[in-house]
Design an enzyme around this catalytic site. Structure first.
Site, PDB file in Angstrom:
ATOM      1  CG  PHE A 183     -72.809  -7.258  28.438  1.00  0.00           C
ATOM      2  CD1 PHE A 183     -72.785  -6.232  27.505  1.00  0.00           C
ATOM      3  CD2 PHE A 183     -73.414  -8.454  28.061  1.00  0.00           C
ATOM      4  CE1 PHE A 183     -73.346  -6.396  26.245  1.00  0.00           C
ATOM      5  CE2 PHE A 183     -73.971  -8.628  26.814  1.00  0.00           C
ATOM      6  CZ  PHE A 183     -73.934  -7.593  25.902  1.00  0.00           C
ATOM      7  CE  LYS A 240     -71.246 -11.916  38.762  1.00  0.00           C
ATOM      8  NZ  LYS A 240     -70.420 -11.237  37.734  1.00  0.00           N
ATOM      9  CD  GLU A 280     -68.350 -12.142  33.709  1.00  0.00           C
ATOM     10  OE1 GLU A 280     -69.274 -11.553  34.318  1.00  0.00           O
ATOM     11  OE2 GLU A 280     -68.487 -13.270  33.195  1.00  0.00           O
ATOM     12  CB  SER A 288     -78.575 -15.306  29.060  1.00  0.00           C
ATOM     13  OG  SER A 288     -77.764 -16.011  29.969  1.00  0.00           O
ATOM     14  CB  CYS A 328     -83.495  -7.232  27.815  1.00  0.00           C
ATOM     15  SG  CYS A 328     -84.093  -5.841  28.753  1.00  0.00           S
ATOM     16  CD  GLU A 360     -81.553 -12.398  24.430  1.00  0.00           C
ATOM     17  OE1 GLU A 360     -81.027 -13.230  25.179  1.00  0.00           O
ATOM     18  OE2 GLU A 360     -82.031 -11.326  24.832  1.00  0.00           O
TER      19      GLU A 360
HETATM   20  P1  NAD Z   1     -75.330 -13.551  31.260  1.00  0.00           P
HETATM   21  O1  NAD Z   1     -76.449 -14.438  31.610  1.00  0.00           O
HETATM   22  O2  NAD Z   1     -74.194 -14.118  30.490  1.00  0.00           O
HETATM   23  O3  NAD Z   1     -74.669 -12.922  32.593  1.00  0.00           O
HETATM   24  C1  NAD Z   1     -75.470 -12.281  33.564  1.00  0.00           C
HETATM   25  C2  NAD Z   1     -74.772 -12.398  34.914  1.00  0.00           C
HETATM   26  O4  NAD Z   1     -74.674 -13.780  35.269  1.00  0.00           O
HETATM   27  C3  NAD Z   1     -73.349 -11.854  34.915  1.00  0.00           C
HETATM   28  O5  NAD Z   1     -73.115 -11.175  36.114  1.00  0.00           O
HETATM   29  C4  NAD Z   1     -72.494 -13.109  34.806  1.00  0.00           C
HETATM   30  O6  NAD Z   1     -71.233 -12.986  35.437  1.00  0.00           O
HETATM   31  C5  NAD Z   1     -73.332 -14.155  35.521  1.00  0.00           C
HETATM   32  N1  NAD Z   1     -73.125 -15.510  34.984  1.00  0.00           N
HETATM   33  C6  NAD Z   1     -72.772 -15.835  33.701  1.00  0.00           C
HETATM   34  N2  NAD Z   1     -72.673 -17.172  33.585  1.00  0.00           N
HETATM   35  C7  NAD Z   1     -72.965 -17.708  34.786  1.00  0.00           C
HETATM   36  C8  NAD Z   1     -73.047 -19.055  35.285  1.00  0.00           C
HETATM   37  N3  NAD Z   1     -72.801 -20.105  34.503  1.00  0.00           N
HETATM   38  N4  NAD Z   1     -73.395 -19.224  36.565  1.00  0.00           N
HETATM   39  C9  NAD Z   1     -73.655 -18.176  37.379  1.00  0.00           C
HETATM   40  N5  NAD Z   1     -73.593 -16.883  36.955  1.00  0.00           N
HETATM   41  C10 NAD Z   1     -73.257 -16.648  35.677  1.00  0.00           C
HETATM   42  O7  NAD Z   1     -75.955 -12.289  30.494  1.00  0.00           O
HETATM   43  P2  NAD Z   1     -75.186 -11.106  29.776  1.00  0.00           P
HETATM   44  O8  NAD Z   1     -74.603 -11.614  28.505  1.00  0.00           O
HETATM   45  O9  NAD Z   1     -74.330 -10.379  30.720  1.00  0.00           O
HETATM   46  O10 NAD Z   1     -76.414 -10.123  29.451  1.00  0.00           O
HETATM   47  C11 NAD Z   1     -77.227 -10.263  28.314  1.00  0.00           C
HETATM   48  C12 NAD Z   1     -78.477 -11.041  28.619  1.00  0.00           C
HETATM   49  O11 NAD Z   1     -79.220 -10.398  29.647  1.00  0.00           O
HETATM   50  C13 NAD Z   1     -79.433 -11.124  27.443  1.00  0.00           C
HETATM   51  O12 NAD Z   1     -79.981 -12.414  27.393  1.00  0.00           O
HETATM   52  C14 NAD Z   1     -80.492 -10.096  27.761  1.00  0.00           C
HETATM   53  O13 NAD Z   1     -81.760 -10.323  27.164  1.00  0.00           O
HETATM   54  C15 NAD Z   1     -80.571 -10.246  29.236  1.00  0.00           C
HETATM   55  N6  NAD Z   1     -81.171  -9.064  29.847  1.00  0.00           N
HETATM   56  C16 NAD Z   1     -82.448  -9.170  30.303  1.00  0.00           C
HETATM   57  C17 NAD Z   1     -83.072  -8.070  30.846  1.00  0.00           C
HETATM   58  C18 NAD Z   1     -84.479  -8.166  31.337  1.00  0.00           C
HETATM   59  O14 NAD Z   1     -84.943  -7.219  31.933  1.00  0.00           O
HETATM   60  N7  NAD Z   1     -85.188  -9.265  31.132  1.00  0.00           N
HETATM   61  C19 NAD Z   1     -82.374  -6.865  30.966  1.00  0.00           C
HETATM   62  C20 NAD Z   1     -81.063  -6.796  30.515  1.00  0.00           C
HETATM   63  C21 NAD Z   1     -80.469  -7.914  29.955  1.00  0.00           C
END
Ligand code: NAD
Length: 511
Positions: free
Chosen positions: A152, A176, A179, A229, A284, A396
């Site tokens: 997000f 994808k 959401e 994450s 991040c 985090e």
């Molecule tokens: P998230 O892991 O909750 O979601 C990321 C994606 O995975 C979304 O599209 C979500 O729908 C999907 N997802 C969520 N739960 C899932 C599951 N159980 N099974 C399969 N898919 C699933 O992350 P977020 O809250 O959207 O974003 C924040 C996180 O992203 C933070 O941890 C941040 O550090 C990380 N991030 C990392 C970088 C990087 O370059 N390393 C860059 C941006 C964000």
């Protein structure tokens, strides 16, 4: 209150016309109002979209480099012309302030510009006469369908790390988006259509775990680029790899900024505030831990605190410094960590927890809150005397919470950073070039800043962390991105000279 907008899948350039059994709610985080309802795809629908993408991708992969580049150049101009509109859409669903949203679109544009150079990047290699009358050359071919799953916090920039390069390399994409803020990717997909990208090459599927799992297991999806994450990144890497896919899965972070006694403390304090509280800490590459050497720690904390008092927090559309947190659940999680820090004995120097009463903020630390009565807000927060066993240090938090850890020396600071399970970004603040040089060599982190708090590389370098911040081998964009979205074929060719010899059953050797 207006009724929520429906946000649905884009199959090629057409909106999906079916009826979804499952949906998610999309909020304006500055008001708490539900503004959208996003369709969640079934596994079956994801399969249909992947199949149509595979058919379109096969043709696109045969399009000339000249034709592909024309689409990319048009897309670049359209994105530039629409960047204010896209930024406002980001703010409406994510909450970050519009100037910051514009910054993320601009960083995404840089990747598009890099992808415009694709003919140069796909040149491969050629060696003449590797054996008598034999030449060897390599060609880089597209993979087919690639899946992109994005978080997000950068709804425009993170998709742009991947999609332009994947398309430039001749693949079809099924993305994808998160959401929580799904509209931005649809708006950008419309620009691809306007740029003349053939129907079916760029597809958007909305949803949750069911859609992700369908992408991870579908045999026609050849590669997955994931950002999110750490637990989900690890899951995506393991399931995708088990199903024979190439996977790059970028995970979470806990970025440290080491401040040495000879640093410019005003520069360091500005950097800690900008990198700690920009985008409400939902980056991040945010700095979440300031590692201060004892002799300057009191002074540094005082200077950071003074600057925190100058910040305004409010609706991201109104010109303030910091917007709201993306959802109520994310806000509550952050507030829970603040309580956990207090319970563990850390010193809460600035408490950003707030409550609204009759349109006025109560609490919220030392900054100002402007023009909002509801919404998902936490003000800038700082803990001092944090120790490595506390959950505010190990986890985090992904919010505007800065922890200060005091250390006796450079060596103790370095050891602390290297012991972290994450390795996304880090920074050192010093005026000693030798110390900075030693740090860049010794620190176990993928992206390092020297007097630069958020060292996000330009598009022609690659972006990615180490340790639990990246699963897989390839970082995003730059030449690593081009390699990720292509497979190399080595061709060995002999054009016979009339004087060639007869039969030879031996293994080919260079003679
Ligand atoms: P998230 O892991 O909750 O979601 C990321 C994606 O995975 C979304 O599209 C979500 O729908 C999907 N997802 C969520 N739960 C899932 C599951 N159980 N099974 C399969 N898919 C699933 O992350 P977020 O809250 O959207 O974003 C924040 C996180 O992203 C933070 O941890 C941040 O550090 C990380 N991030 C990392 C970088 C990087 O370059 N390393 C860059 C941006 C964000």
């Amino acid at each position: 209150m207006t009724s929520p907008t429906r946000i649905t899948h884009l199959i090629g350039h057409r909106s999906w016309e079916g009826v979804s059994e499952r949906h998610g709610e999309v909020f304006n985080p500055a008001t708490g109002e539900v503004t959208g309802q996003v369709d969640f795809a079934s596994a079956e629908l994801v399969g249909e979209i992947v199949e149509s993408a595979a058919a379109a991708g096969a043709e696109w992969g045969r399009a000339s480099l000249a034709a592909r580049v024309q689409v990319l150049f048009r897309f670049r101009s359209l994105l530039e012309a629409n960047k204010q509109r896209i930024a406002e859409l980001i703010t409406a669903e994510h909450g970050k302030v519009v100037s910051d949203a514009l910054g993320e679109v601009t960083r995404g544009l840089e990747v598009v510009e890099f992808a415009c150079g694709i003919p140069h990047l796909l040149k491969g290699g050629f060696s003449e006469n590797v054996s008598t009358s034999v030449d060897t050359y390599s060609i880089m071919q597209p993979l087919g369908v690639v899946g992109v799953i994005s978080p997000f916090n950068f709804p425009a920039m993170v998709p742009m790390w991947f999609v332009p390069i994947a398309i430039a390399c001749g693949n079809a994409v099924v993305i994808k988006p998160s959401e929580k803020d799904p509209s931005v990717v649809n708006a950008v997909a419309e620009l691809w259509q306007e740029a003349g990208l053939p129907d079916g090459v760029m597809n958007v599927v909305h949803g949750d775990k069911e859609a992700v799992d369908a992408l991870l297991t579908h045999p026609l999806v050849k590669a997955i680029s994931f950002v999110g994450s750490t637990p989900i990144a690890q899951y995506v890497y393991e399931v995708g790899a088990k199903h024979g896919k190439r996977v790059q899965a970028l995970g979470g972070a806990k970025n440290h900024m080491l401040v040495l006694p000879d640093a410019d403390l005003d520069l360091a304090a500005d950097a800690a505030v900008n990198a700690g509280f920009g985008s409400a800490g939902e980056r991040c590459m945010a700095i979440s831990v300031v590692v201060a050497v004892d002799s300057i720690a009191d002074e540094l904390v005082a200077r950071i605190r003074t600057r925190m008092g100058q910040l305004t927090t409010g609706d991201g559309r109104t010109g303030c410094d910091m917007g709201p947190i993306v959802t109520a659940a994310a806000r509550d999680r952050i507030v829970g960590y603040v309580q956990a820090g207090l319970d563990a004995g850390a010193e809460l120097v600035v408490d950003g927890r707030i409550e609204w009463h009759d349109g006025a903020a109560e609490g919220g630390g030392e900054g100002t809150f402007t023009g909002v009565e509801e919404g998902f807000f936490v003000g800038p927060t700082m803990f001092d005397r944090v120790t490595p066993d506390m959950s505010i240090y190990t986890d985090e938090i992904f919010g505007p919470v800065l922890s200060v850890v005091r250390v006796a020396s450079y060596d103790e600071g370095l050891a602390l950073i290297n012991a972290s399970r994450y390795g996304n970004g880090t920074a050192i603040f010093t005026n000693d070039g030798g110390a900075a040089r030693r740090f860049q060599n010794e620190v176990e982190v993928g992206m390092v800043g020297i007097n630069v708090p958020i060292p996000v590389p330009m598009a022609y370098f690659s972006f990615g962390g180490w340790k639990a911040s990246l699963f897989g081998d390839s970082h995003a964009h730059g030449i690593e991105g081009v390699h990720f979205y292509t497979r190399t074929k080595a061709v060995t060719a002999r054009w016979l000279d009339p004087s060639h010899g007869g039969l030879n059953l031996g293994f080919p050797q260079n003679k």
